[in-house]
Design an enzyme around this catalytic site. Sequence first.
Site, PDB file in Angstrom:
ATOM      1  N   LYS A  52       1.116  -1.457  -0.359  1.00 37.32           N
ATOM      2  CA  LYS A  52       0.018  -0.047  -0.042  1.00 37.32           C
ATOM      3  C   LYS A  52       0.584   1.088  -0.288  1.00 37.32           C
ATOM      4  CE  LYS A  52      -3.735  -1.734   2.759  1.00 37.32           C
ATOM      5  NZ  LYS A  52      -4.688  -2.106   4.027  1.00 37.32           N
ATOM      6  N   GLY A  68      -1.102   1.150   6.470  1.00 41.08           N
ATOM      7  CA  GLY A  68      -0.631  -0.085   7.243  1.00 41.08           C
ATOM      8  C   GLY A  68      -1.827  -1.099   7.228  1.00 41.08           C
ATOM      9  N   ASP A  69      -1.995  -1.781   8.005  1.00 39.57           N
ATOM     10  CA  ASP A  69      -2.591  -2.950   7.679  1.00 39.57           C
ATOM     11  C   ASP A  69      -2.686  -4.128   8.654  1.00 39.57           C
ATOM     12  OD1 ASP A  69      -4.542  -4.958   5.404  1.00 39.57           O
ATOM     13  OD2 ASP A  69      -3.385  -6.500   6.163  1.00 39.57           O
ATOM     14  N   THR A  70      -4.142  -4.971   8.965  1.00 39.03           N
ATOM     15  CA  THR A  70      -4.321  -5.587  10.145  1.00 39.03           C
ATOM     16  C   THR A  70      -5.308  -6.574  10.763  1.00 39.03           C
ATOM     17  OG1 THR A  70      -4.254  -2.946  11.941  1.00 39.03           O
ATOM     18  CG2 THR A  70      -5.499  -5.222  12.367  1.00 39.03           C
ATOM     19  N   ALA A 105       0.598  -4.424  11.130  1.00 38.14           N
ATOM     20  CA  ALA A 105       1.360  -3.286  10.516  1.00 38.14           C
ATOM     21  C   ALA A 105       1.545  -2.822  10.175  1.00 38.14           C
ATOM     22  CB  ALA A 105       1.338  -5.070   9.095  1.00 38.14           C
TER      23      ALA A 105
END
Length: 190
Positions: A52, A68-70, A105
């Site tokens: 991203k 970010g990524d969850t 992250a």
Amino acid sequence: MRLILASASPRRRDLLGQIGVVPDAVDPADIDETPRKAELPAAYAARVAAEKAALVAGRHAGALILSGDTVVAAGRRILPKTEAEDEARDCLSLLSGRRHRVFSAITLIDGKGVARHRLSTNMVTFKSLNPTEIDAYIVSREWRGKAGGYAIQGRAAGLIRAIQGSHSAIMGLPLYETRALLKAAGYPLD
């Protein structure tokens, strides 16, 4: 120093506000978020956050890019961002009465194009959910678009027996790690 948030999540924008950060722009990255074959949850979260940021960095030369990524994981299984009631019900039934991990992250690309990454690993334990509790949560619609079918900042908070780690990371942005990366990149804080 311009800061671009590479996320459409209003939660991430609100979380940034908690540490006094208001992005100059929001530019969501539209990437394929399909997990790769045998990809583990932590690696998946880190890869998606990095992809991203890289995509959005190409549109904003010289700016700081934060993405970010969850990911909610039951063992090695990556749970979906639920869009249908049956998906949400399946996730809640799977998580009922058990502990699971939430990986959050983040990637920050600085003005020179250097990428820095952090991963926050957290544990969440749901109480044993009875069918009435699951039905009531499904009716709330809070699960829509949420990793693992729940939002810890909403009604699900009353169904969670314990967390270990960062509450903000479970919501979608680990603030301690985010602040550290921004400071290291020279972003004005405090």
